[in-house]
Design a protein around this motif. Structure first.
Motif, PDB file in Angstrom:
ATOM      1  N   TYR A   3       0.852  -1.196   0.000  1.00  0.00           N
ATOM      2  CA  TYR A   3       0.000   0.000   0.000  1.00  0.00           C
ATOM      3  C   TYR A   3       0.883   1.240   0.000  1.00  0.00           C
ATOM      4  O   TYR A   3       1.969   1.251   0.595  1.00  0.00           O
ATOM      5  CB  TYR A   3      -0.904   0.025   1.238  1.00  0.00           C
TER       6      TYR A   3
ATOM      7  N   GLY B 196      -5.425   8.072   3.523  1.00  0.00           N
ATOM      8  CA  GLY B 196      -5.441   6.658   3.834  1.00  0.00           C
ATOM      9  C   GLY B 196      -4.582   5.874   2.860  1.00  0.00           C
ATOM     10  O   GLY B 196      -4.285   6.328   1.766  1.00  0.00           O
ATOM     11  N   PRO B 197      -4.147   4.695   3.255  1.00  0.00           N
ATOM     12  CA  PRO B 197      -3.344   3.855   2.349  1.00  0.00           C
ATOM     13  C   PRO B 197      -4.115   3.480   1.083  1.00  0.00           C
ATOM     14  O   PRO B 197      -5.321   3.260   1.142  1.00  0.00           O
ATOM     15  CB  PRO B 197      -3.055   2.612   3.204  1.00  0.00           C
TER      16      PRO B 197
ATOM     17  N   PHE C   3      -4.162   0.791  -2.185  1.00  0.00           N
ATOM     18  CA  PHE C   3      -3.715  -0.540  -2.587  1.00  0.00           C
ATOM     19  C   PHE C   3      -2.868  -0.487  -3.848  1.00  0.00           C
ATOM     20  O   PHE C   3      -3.263   0.136  -4.842  1.00  0.00           O
ATOM     21  CB  PHE C   3      -4.947  -1.424  -2.815  1.00  0.00           C
TER      22      PHE C   3
ATOM     23  N   GLN D  49      -1.292  -7.184  -4.476  1.00  0.00           N
ATOM     24  CA  GLN D  49      -1.356  -8.311  -3.562  1.00  0.00           C
ATOM     25  C   GLN D  49      -0.703  -9.512  -4.230  1.00  0.00           C
ATOM     26  O   GLN D  49      -0.984  -9.808  -5.396  1.00  0.00           O
ATOM     27  CB  GLN D  49      -2.778  -8.678  -3.151  1.00  0.00           C
TER      28      GLN D  49
ATOM     29  N   ARG E  43      -2.079 -11.407  -7.378  1.00  0.00           N
ATOM     30  CA  ARG E  43      -3.511 -11.705  -7.289  1.00  0.00           C
ATOM     31  C   ARG E  43      -4.364 -10.441  -7.401  1.00  0.00           C
ATOM     32  O   ARG E  43      -5.579 -10.527  -7.523  1.00  0.00           O
ATOM     33  CB  ARG E  43      -3.839 -12.411  -5.975  1.00  0.00           C
ATOM     34  N   GLY E  44      -3.729  -9.303  -7.324  1.00  0.00           N
ATOM     35  CA  GLY E  44      -4.488  -8.064  -7.443  1.00  0.00           C
ATOM     36  C   GLY E  44      -3.554  -6.897  -7.679  1.00  0.00           C
ATOM     37  O   GLY E  44      -2.396  -6.916  -7.233  1.00  0.00           O
TER      38      GLY E  44
ATOM     39  N   GLN F 166      -5.422 -15.189   1.332  1.00  0.00           N
ATOM     40  CA  GLN F 166      -5.610 -13.979   0.551  1.00  0.00           C
ATOM     41  C   GLN F 166      -6.261 -12.888   1.374  1.00  0.00           C
ATOM     42  O   GLN F 166      -6.425 -11.777   0.926  1.00  0.00           O
ATOM     43  CB  GLN F 166      -6.439 -14.274  -0.695  1.00  0.00           C
TER      44      GLN F 166
ATOM     45  N   SER G 205     -11.088  -9.858   6.666  1.00  0.00           N
ATOM     46  CA  SER G 205     -10.974  -8.494   7.154  1.00  0.00           C
ATOM     47  C   SER G 205      -9.974  -8.378   8.296  1.00  0.00           C
ATOM     48  O   SER G 205      -9.262  -7.402   8.414  1.00  0.00           O
ATOM     49  CB  SER G 205     -12.339  -8.002   7.617  1.00  0.00           C
TER      50      SER G 205
ATOM     51  N   TYR H  47      -5.144  -9.066   8.116  1.00  0.00           N
ATOM     52  CA  TYR H  47      -3.999  -8.293   7.656  1.00  0.00           C
ATOM     53  C   TYR H  47      -3.220  -7.710   8.821  1.00  0.00           C
ATOM     54  O   TYR H  47      -3.775  -7.087   9.703  1.00  0.00           O
ATOM     55  CB  TYR H  47      -4.469  -7.141   6.762  1.00  0.00           C
TER      56      TYR H  47
ATOM     57  N   TYR I 254     -16.972  -6.686   4.310  1.00  0.00           N
ATOM     58  CA  TYR I 254     -16.633  -6.301   5.669  1.00  0.00           C
ATOM     59  C   TYR I 254     -16.275  -4.814   5.694  1.00  0.00           C
ATOM     60  O   TYR I 254     -15.738  -4.273   4.724  1.00  0.00           O
ATOM     61  CB  TYR I 254     -15.411  -7.085   6.185  1.00  0.00           C
TER      62      TYR I 254
ATOM     63  N   ILE J 126     -14.023  -2.260   8.293  1.00  0.00           N
ATOM     64  CA  ILE J 126     -13.001  -2.430   9.317  1.00  0.00           C
ATOM     65  C   ILE J 126     -12.554  -1.062   9.821  1.00  0.00           C
ATOM     66  O   ILE J 126     -12.485  -0.105   9.054  1.00  0.00           O
ATOM     67  CB  ILE J 126     -11.762  -3.163   8.737  1.00  0.00           C
TER      68      ILE J 126
ATOM     69  N   TYR K 201      -9.284   0.816  11.613  1.00  0.00           N
ATOM     70  CA  TYR K 201      -7.866   0.717  11.929  1.00  0.00           C
ATOM     71  C   TYR K 201      -7.444   1.936  12.729  1.00  0.00           C
ATOM     72  O   TYR K 201      -7.972   3.040  12.558  1.00  0.00           O
ATOM     73  CB  TYR K 201      -7.018   0.663  10.649  1.00  0.00           C
TER      74      TYR K 201
ATOM     75  N   PHE L 180      -8.867   5.104  10.743  1.00  0.00           N
ATOM     76  CA  PHE L 180      -9.329   4.908   9.376  1.00  0.00           C
ATOM     77  C   PHE L 180     -10.441   3.885   9.351  1.00  0.00           C
ATOM     78  O   PHE L 180     -10.345   2.838  10.001  1.00  0.00           O
ATOM     79  CB  PHE L 180      -8.212   4.384   8.479  1.00  0.00           C
TER      80      PHE L 180
ATOM     81  N   ILE M 133     -13.666  -4.025   2.558  1.00  0.00           N
ATOM     82  CA  ILE M 133     -13.063  -5.071   1.759  1.00  0.00           C
ATOM     83  C   ILE M 133     -14.158  -5.920   1.129  1.00  0.00           C
ATOM     84  O   ILE M 133     -15.188  -6.192   1.744  1.00  0.00           O
ATOM     85  CB  ILE M 133     -12.101  -5.944   2.599  1.00  0.00           C
TER      86      ILE M 133
ATOM     87  N   LEU N 164     -14.416  -9.556  -0.604  1.00  0.00           N
ATOM     88  CA  LEU N 164     -13.670 -10.807  -0.723  1.00  0.00           C
ATOM     89  C   LEU N 164     -14.021 -11.481  -2.039  1.00  0.00           C
ATOM     90  O   LEU N 164     -15.007 -12.203  -2.139  1.00  0.00           O
ATOM     91  CB  LEU N 164     -13.987 -11.718   0.467  1.00  0.00           C
TER      92      LEU N 164
ATOM     93  N   GLY O 235      -7.917 -11.885  -5.176  1.00  0.00           N
ATOM     94  CA  GLY O 235      -7.118 -10.736  -4.758  1.00  0.00           C
ATOM     95  C   GLY O 235      -8.004  -9.785  -3.992  1.00  0.00           C
ATOM     96  O   GLY O 235      -8.921  -9.200  -4.557  1.00  0.00           O
ATOM     97  N   ASN O 236      -7.763  -9.705  -2.711  1.00  0.00           N
ATOM     98  CA  ASN O 236      -8.608  -8.878  -1.864  1.00  0.00           C
ATOM     99  C   ASN O 236      -7.875  -7.623  -1.477  1.00  0.00           C
ATOM    100  O   ASN O 236      -6.736  -7.676  -1.034  1.00  0.00           O
ATOM    101  CB  ASN O 236      -9.004  -9.647  -0.607  1.00  0.00           C
ATOM    102  N   LYS O 237      -8.482  -6.475  -1.650  1.00  0.00           N
ATOM    103  CA  LYS O 237      -7.835  -5.227  -1.305  1.00  0.00           C
ATOM    104  C   LYS O 237      -8.685  -4.468  -0.297  1.00  0.00           C
ATOM    105  O   LYS O 237      -9.910  -4.505  -0.324  1.00  0.00           O
ATOM    106  CB  LYS O 237      -7.615  -4.355  -2.538  1.00  0.00           C
ATOM    107  N   LEU O 238      -7.982  -3.803   0.598  1.00  0.00           N
ATOM    108  CA  LEU O 238      -8.625  -2.902   1.535  1.00  0.00           C
ATOM    109  C   LEU O 238      -8.733  -1.529   0.887  1.00  0.00           C
ATOM    110  O   LEU O 238      -7.767  -1.039   0.314  1.00  0.00           O
ATOM    111  CB  LEU O 238      -7.788  -2.792   2.809  1.00  0.00           C
TER     112      LEU O 238
ATOM    113  N   PHE P 228      -9.345   2.234   1.920  1.00  0.00           N
ATOM    114  CA  PHE P 228      -9.331   3.075   3.109  1.00  0.00           C
ATOM    115  C   PHE P 228      -9.963   4.432   2.839  1.00  0.00           C
ATOM    116  O   PHE P 228      -9.897   4.950   1.730  1.00  0.00           O
ATOM    117  CB  PHE P 228      -7.886   3.326   3.570  1.00  0.00           C
ATOM    118  N   GLY P 229     -10.494   5.014   3.911  1.00  0.00           N
ATOM    119  CA  GLY P 229     -10.915   6.401   3.875  1.00  0.00           C
ATOM    120  C   GLY P 229      -9.742   7.301   4.214  1.00  0.00           C
ATOM    121  O   GLY P 229      -8.614   6.849   4.360  1.00  0.00           O
TER     122      GLY P 229
END
Lengths: 114, 114
Positions: free
Chosen positions: A35, A42-43, A45, A48, A55-56, A97, A100, A103, B32, B34, B36, B89, B93, B95, B99-102, B104-105
């Motif tokens: 990230y 915010g971070p 992406f 992955q 994968r992403g 992979q 929530s 990570y 989901y 989340i 942080y 934050f 996500i 799923l 390839g799963n990415k978060l 963020f705000g």
């Protein structure tokens, strides 16, 4: 048990140069995500990798590339650095992979491009 | 497009008071949501998550509320302590298995005043 380790912690590069950032995931974790976090945001992406395969991929130019090694560590490479690449680069590892909760983030590499 | 955004950039609370951090989202396909916590010089640390088919989940001193009707997420911290000072934050996500990415705000800076 060590957490996610990233190296170096800080780095200063000149525009046009190349940089390689490294990440070692938590022992047993097979997935690494990268990230980019610009100051005050915010971070975002970037990539992955899971079981050594991409994968992403996020919305980043081809100057950004990465790979994952057999020991599941990973490198992020950025070519032809721009001032706008200055950011905190975060690595997150997960067992698979990722759900929530799965990570775990490292403390990041602070890249400054001058 | 997908986005997760926060209402307030900075929140100041007195030690011992309850804190409420809000977040709006636009992606109805998230699996989901989340929260942080990110302290200075560190990577994001998982606090609590909520599956998209739930409306409330409680943890230790924290509660997350999800209102899908208005696409709103909140984090409540009970008896806020100085150690809670950080940037918070929200993230989502989806799923996909490929390839799963978060996502963020922007973040909310929580300042706890003694």
């Amino acid at each position: 048990d060590a957490g996610v380790t990233q190296s170096p912690t800080h780095l200063i590069k000149t525009r046009g140069q190349h940089v390689t950032l490294r990440c070692s995931p938590i022992s047993g974790h097979k997935s690494v995500s990268w990230y980019q976090q610009v100051l005050g945001q915010g971070p975002q992406f970037i990539f992955q990798y899971y079981e050594k395969e991409e994968r992403g991929r996020g919305n980043f130019p081809d100057r950004f590339s990465a790979r994952q090694f057999p020991n599941y560590s990973s490198e992020l490479n950025v070519n032809a650095l721009l001032l706008g690449d200055s950011a905190l680069y975060l690595c997150a590892s997960s067992l698979g992979q990722g759900t929530s909760e799965g990570y775990t983030f490292g403390s990041g590499t602070r890249l400054t491009v001058v | 497009g997908e986005s997760v955004g926060l209402h307030l950039p900075t929140l100041s609370v007195q030690e011992g008071d309850n804190s409420i951090i809000n977040c709006a989202y636009s992606n109805s396909a998230s699996d989901y949501f989340i929260w942080y916590k990110q302290e200075s010089g560190k990577g994001p640390q998982f606090i609590i998550d909520i599956r998209s088919n739930m409306d409330k989940r409680q943890g230790q001193r924290v509660t997350v509320l999800l209102n899908k009707t208005v696409k709103h997420l909140s984090l409540q911290i009970a008896a806020t302590q100085p150690g809670d000072s950080a940037v918070y934050f929200c993230a989502e996500i989806r799923l996909t298995g490929g390839g799963n990415k978060l996502t963020f705000g922007t973040g909310t800076q929580l300042k706890v005043e003694l």
